[in-house]
Motif scaffolding. Sequence first.
Motif, PDB file in Angstrom:
ATOM      1  N   ARG A 131       1.497  10.531  -3.957  1.00 19.33           N
ATOM      2  CA  ARG A 131       1.120  11.422  -2.855  1.00 19.33           C
ATOM      3  C   ARG A 131       0.172  10.724  -1.877  1.00 19.33           C
ATOM      4  O   ARG A 131       0.326  10.828  -0.652  1.00 19.33           O
ATOM      5  CB  ARG A 131       0.474  12.696  -3.418  1.00 19.33           C
ATOM      6  CG  ARG A 131       1.453  13.620  -4.110  1.00 19.33           C
ATOM      7  CD  ARG A 131       0.811  14.961  -4.425  1.00 19.33           C
ATOM      8  NE  ARG A 131      -0.296  14.824  -5.389  1.00 19.33           N
ATOM      9  CZ  ARG A 131      -0.133  14.891  -6.702  1.00 19.33           C
ATOM     10  NH1 ARG A 131       1.069  15.076  -7.228  1.00 19.33           N
ATOM     11  NH2 ARG A 131      -1.187  14.769  -7.514  1.00 19.33           N
ATOM     12  N   ALA A 132      -0.829   9.998  -2.415  1.00 23.41           N
ATOM     13  CA  ALA A 132      -1.756   9.273  -1.546  1.00 23.41           C
ATOM     14  C   ALA A 132      -1.034   8.174  -0.772  1.00 23.41           C
ATOM     15  O   ALA A 132      -1.337   7.917   0.408  1.00 23.41           O
ATOM     16  CB  ALA A 132      -2.889   8.676  -2.375  1.00 23.41           C
ATOM     17  N   SER A 133      -0.059   7.527  -1.412  1.00 23.37           N
ATOM     18  CA  SER A 133       0.698   6.464  -0.729  1.00 23.37           C
ATOM     19  C   SER A 133       1.542   7.037   0.401  1.00 23.37           C
ATOM     20  O   SER A 133       1.689   6.393   1.463  1.00 23.37           O
ATOM     21  CB  SER A 133       1.589   5.726  -1.736  1.00 23.37           C
ATOM     22  OG  SER A 133       0.796   5.087  -2.724  1.00 23.37           O
ATOM     23  N   ASP A 134       2.107   8.205   0.193  1.00 22.33           N
ATOM     24  CA  ASP A 134       2.881   8.854   1.270  1.00 22.33           C
ATOM     25  C   ASP A 134       2.000   9.105   2.489  1.00 22.33           C
ATOM     26  O   ASP A 134       2.405   8.840   3.636  1.00 22.33           O
ATOM     27  CB  ASP A 134       3.487  10.161   0.765  1.00 22.33           C
ATOM     28  CG  ASP A 134       4.581   9.933  -0.269  1.00 22.33           C
ATOM     29  OD1 ASP A 134       5.139   8.810  -0.318  1.00 22.33           O
ATOM     30  OD2 ASP A 134       4.866  10.875  -1.048  1.00 22.33           O
ATOM     31  N   ARG A 135       0.786   9.602   2.255  1.00 20.97           N
ATOM     32  CA  ARG A 135      -0.122   9.880   3.375  1.00 20.97           C
ATOM     33  C   ARG A 135      -0.542   8.582   4.066  1.00 20.97           C
ATOM     34  O   ARG A 135      -0.641   8.522   5.296  1.00 20.97           O
ATOM     35  CB  ARG A 135      -1.360  10.630   2.875  1.00 20.97           C
ATOM     36  CG  ARG A 135      -1.067  12.029   2.352  1.00 20.97           C
ATOM     37  CD  ARG A 135      -2.349  12.844   2.232  1.00 20.97           C
ATOM     38  NE  ARG A 135      -3.377  12.168   1.438  1.00 20.97           N
ATOM     39  CZ  ARG A 135      -3.504  12.286   0.116  1.00 20.97           C
ATOM     40  NH1 ARG A 135      -2.643  13.065  -0.556  1.00 20.97           N
ATOM     41  NH2 ARG A 135      -4.468  11.656  -0.524  1.00 20.97           N
ATOM     42  N   PHE A 136      -0.792   7.539   3.267  1.00 26.29           N
ATOM     43  CA  PHE A 136      -1.213   6.275   3.869  1.00 26.29           C
ATOM     44  C   PHE A 136      -0.090   5.671   4.714  1.00 26.29           C
ATOM     45  O   PHE A 136      -0.341   5.143   5.823  1.00 26.29           O
ATOM     46  CB  PHE A 136      -1.654   5.287   2.797  1.00 26.29           C
ATOM     47  CG  PHE A 136      -1.927   3.921   3.339  1.00 26.29           C
ATOM     48  CD1 PHE A 136      -3.100   3.660   4.045  1.00 26.29           C
ATOM     49  CD2 PHE A 136      -1.015   2.890   3.170  1.00 26.29           C
ATOM     50  CE1 PHE A 136      -3.349   2.405   4.575  1.00 26.29           C
ATOM     51  CE2 PHE A 136      -1.271   1.627   3.701  1.00 26.29           C
ATOM     52  CZ  PHE A 136      -2.435   1.385   4.395  1.00 26.29           C
ATOM     53  N   LEU A 137       1.116   5.690   4.204  1.00 27.69           N
ATOM     54  CA  LEU A 137       2.230   5.120   4.977  1.00 27.69           C
ATOM     55  C   LEU A 137       2.416   5.838   6.306  1.00 27.69           C
ATOM     56  O   LEU A 137       2.733   5.211   7.331  1.00 27.69           O
ATOM     57  CB  LEU A 137       3.516   5.192   4.146  1.00 27.69           C
ATOM     58  CG  LEU A 137       3.645   4.161   3.016  1.00 27.69           C
ATOM     59  CD1 LEU A 137       4.910   4.429   2.210  1.00 27.69           C
ATOM     60  CD2 LEU A 137       3.649   2.745   3.576  1.00 27.69           C
ATOM     61  N   GLU A 138       2.227   7.138   6.291  1.00 28.09           N
ATOM     62  CA  GLU A 138       2.336   7.894   7.531  1.00 28.09           C
ATOM     63  C   GLU A 138       1.266   7.453   8.534  1.00 28.09           C
ATOM     64  O   GLU A 138       1.559   7.261   9.741  1.00 28.09           O
ATOM     65  CB  GLU A 138       2.210   9.386   7.242  1.00 28.09           C
ATOM     66  CG  GLU A 138       2.402  10.273   8.454  1.00 28.09           C
ATOM     67  CD  GLU A 138       2.301  11.744   8.107  1.00 28.09           C
ATOM     68  OE1 GLU A 138       2.355  12.574   9.035  1.00 28.09           O
ATOM     69  OE2 GLU A 138       2.167  12.065   6.905  1.00 28.09           O
ATOM     70  N   ALA A 139       0.034   7.267   8.060  1.00 30.22           N
ATOM     71  CA  ALA A 139      -1.043   6.814   8.948  1.00 30.22           C
ATOM     72  C   ALA A 139      -0.844   5.355   9.356  1.00 30.22           C
ATOM     73  O   ALA A 139      -1.107   4.976  10.518  1.00 30.22           O
ATOM     74  CB  ALA A 139      -2.385   6.988   8.255  1.00 30.22           C
ATOM     75  N   PHE A 140      -0.374   4.521   8.435  1.00 28.14           N
ATOM     76  CA  PHE A 140      -0.164   3.093   8.725  1.00 28.14           C
ATOM     77  C   PHE A 140       0.876   2.897   9.828  1.00 28.14           C
ATOM     78  O   PHE A 140       0.680   2.075  10.745  1.00 28.14           O
ATOM     79  CB  PHE A 140       0.258   2.392   7.430  1.00 28.14           C
ATOM     80  CG  PHE A 140       0.756   0.995   7.627  1.00 28.14           C
ATOM     81  CD1 PHE A 140      -0.132  -0.055   7.788  1.00 28.14           C
ATOM     82  CD2 PHE A 140       2.128   0.725   7.631  1.00 28.14           C
ATOM     83  CE1 PHE A 140       0.337  -1.360   7.959  1.00 28.14           C
ATOM     84  CE2 PHE A 140       2.589  -0.568   7.806  1.00 28.14           C
ATOM     85  CZ  PHE A 140       1.699  -1.608   7.971  1.00 28.14           C
ATOM     86  N   ASN A 182      -6.354   3.263  -3.207  1.00 28.19           N
ATOM     87  CA  ASN A 182      -4.897   3.279  -3.118  1.00 28.19           C
ATOM     88  C   ASN A 182      -4.379   1.845  -3.013  1.00 28.19           C
ATOM     89  O   ASN A 182      -4.868   1.067  -2.190  1.00 28.19           O
ATOM     90  CB  ASN A 182      -4.453   4.087  -1.904  1.00 28.19           C
ATOM     91  CG  ASN A 182      -2.948   4.218  -1.822  1.00 28.19           C
ATOM     92  OD1 ASN A 182      -2.279   3.389  -1.216  1.00 28.19           O
ATOM     93  ND2 ASN A 182      -2.414   5.261  -2.447  1.00 28.19           N
ATOM     94  N   PRO A 183      -3.411   1.452  -3.823  1.00 30.33           N
ATOM     95  CA  PRO A 183      -2.950   0.061  -3.812  1.00 30.33           C
ATOM     96  C   PRO A 183      -2.375  -0.387  -2.475  1.00 30.33           C
ATOM     97  O   PRO A 183      -2.615  -1.527  -2.051  1.00 30.33           O
ATOM     98  CB  PRO A 183      -1.881   0.048  -4.916  1.00 30.33           C
ATOM     99  CG  PRO A 183      -2.206   1.198  -5.789  1.00 30.33           C
ATOM    100  CD  PRO A 183      -2.785   2.233  -4.897  1.00 30.33           C
ATOM    101  N   LEU A 184      -1.647   0.477  -1.816  1.00 31.42           N
ATOM    102  CA  LEU A 184      -1.077   0.081  -0.532  1.00 31.42           C
ATOM    103  C   LEU A 184      -2.173  -0.109   0.510  1.00 31.42           C
ATOM    104  O   LEU A 184      -2.115  -1.045   1.330  1.00 31.42           O
ATOM    105  CB  LEU A 184      -0.072   1.136  -0.060  1.00 31.42           C
ATOM    106  CG  LEU A 184       1.085   1.452  -1.018  1.00 31.42           C
ATOM    107  CD1 LEU A 184       2.092   2.377  -0.345  1.00 31.42           C
ATOM    108  CD2 LEU A 184       1.757   0.187  -1.522  1.00 31.42           C
TER     109      LEU A 184
END
Length: 305
Positions: free
Chosen positions: A123-132, A153-155
């Motif tokens: 879930r945290a990775s999904d949010r980060f990818l959207e912001a990235f 978060n690893p990403l």
Amino acid sequence: MIDTKKTNLLLAFAGALVLATAAPAMAAPTTPAAGDTAAAAPAAEGAAAADAAATPAADAAAPAAEADPAQVGGESHGELTPVGMFLQAAMVVKVVMIGLLLASVLSWTLLLIKIFELGGLNRASDRFLEAFRGANTLSEIRRIAISDEFEGNPLADMAAAATDEVEIGRQAGLDVAGANRDSTVSRASAAVAAVQAGLAKRLAGGQTFLASVGSAGPFIGLFATVYGIMNSFIGIANTNTTNLAVVAPGIAEALLATAIGLFAAIPAVIFYNYFQVRISNFGTRADQFGTELLNRVSRQLDRGA
């Protein structure tokens, strides 16, 4: 004179008569009368019959004592329930059972921990990818990656490592968008690979334990079973009986250890395979993001950003 002689003769005759009468009376106790013999014979026959009747009863009681199912090797066995069998088991078997039960509890605990961990990670990775993907410059990507929202978060850590290398090169006076572009991208790629290596180690936490329980649990339980069955055979030797009711409690206690070993091992194997698939899926996702991140860095450097 004549009278004195007659008196002496009479006294001698009287003494002889007394002796003759007392002799049979003195000999009578040593020779039983016929009536006494006849009366003693039925009494002796009755005593022999009583002994004959008592012997089968004693013989019947002996097997009953030998076949007492509540005694094996001198130890009392309670009700044949899992708890009762555990309490009556040998100390070695108890230690093995307790160890396997603790391993099972830890396996289920790892299941809950890793389910929440991987679920939150995705879930945290999904949010980060959207912001990235919404950022326009490397500086903006770096600001998002090091924010408190995506801490751990690893990403985000991969993005922060790559942009840090670019920023360090700039602060060192290198032409990161010109002559030193390739070396800057190479250093950013190495930093991303280091974060990915740490991610693999982090996600694999607990997998070794699950694999060990899944592979060794049945054999550990089998060891306790073999030990318990040996005690059962010792009980057979001590009781001198092969009655199944005598042997069954000890064998049941021994087999309980194998059952607990399987109870611990089967979920551990299932959990291991389940998490291995999820870890592999997230690793693939991280590899894909690493490629996307380096392409983004290279493109931003080409633009001079």
